[in-house]
Design an enzyme around this catalytic site. Sequence first.
Site, short mmCIF file in Angstrom:
data_model
loop_
_atom_site.label_atom_id
_atom_site.label_comp_id
_atom_site.label_asym_id
_atom_site.label_seq_id
_atom_site.Cartn_x
_atom_site.Cartn_y
_atom_site.Cartn_z
N LYS A 1 0.84 -1.21 0.00
CA LYS A 1 0.00 0.00 0.00
C LYS A 1 0.87 1.26 0.00
O LYS A 1 0.66 2.18 -0.79
CB LYS A 1 -0.93 0.01 1.21
CG LYS A 1 -1.90 1.16 1.17
CD LYS A 1 -2.52 1.44 2.52
CE LYS A 1 -1.54 2.19 3.40
NZ LYS A 1 -2.07 2.53 4.71
N ASP B 1 -6.18 0.81 0.66
CA ASP B 1 -6.12 0.89 2.13
C ASP B 1 -7.42 0.33 2.69
O ASP B 1 -8.24 -0.23 1.96
CB ASP B 1 -5.87 2.34 2.59
CG ASP B 1 -7.11 3.20 2.42
OD1 ASP B 1 -8.07 2.78 1.74
OD2 ASP B 1 -7.14 4.30 3.00
#
Length: 204
Positions: free
Chosen positions: A111, A129
């Site tokens: 991420k 996320d």
Amino acid sequence: MQALERAYPNAGPQLKFGNPFQLLVAAILSAQTTDKRVNKVTVGLFAKYPAPRDLARAAPEELEEDIKSLGLFRSKSRNLVAAAGILVDRHGGEVPRSREELMALPGVGRKVANVVLSQAFGQDVIAVDTHVFRVTNRIGLVRAGTPEEAEEQLTAILPPGTRGRAHHLFIFHGRYCCLARSPRCGECPISGYCRYCDRHHGKN
Ligand code: SF4
């Protein structure tokens, strides 16, 4: 996406940064805390450690003091010093532009790597996320058990050039409407397209 764009015209990066190195630091610090808290800390941090070589030389205990208002400050401190050292030793003090090299840095998962690639270097990738994962699963855009699966499916269906924008729109929607515990389906601008809404409220 157009409906989300109309609902959140101001959607955009919440972490404050002035260059790729600052974004990398802010993104590493953002694990399990809010962007607001990170921004409060990075004002002083960026002034004190303006470049990777400064951070690489930081004493971990002193850095812990600098970031202790954030969660996981001990491991974040260790990771930041080690990551900065790698930037200096292997990348000429620059932030690398490949996911593989970014993910080789301590504290950088997929991420964070995608956030840097997208927001610092303009690459057409979507960082997944917790908000993006929840919202896109609920809507039914993906059927994913992991963020990696969600990223793969979103990459396949989002038109090229829109992935970075989609990341921000889904995050804003997750923050302000499609909340984790009780989504506000009654005021949702995309309820007509949502699988969750169809199942739970029978609106579609
Ligand atoms: S209708 Fe409800 S579950 Fe679906 S996206 Fe909107 S807020 Fe989320």
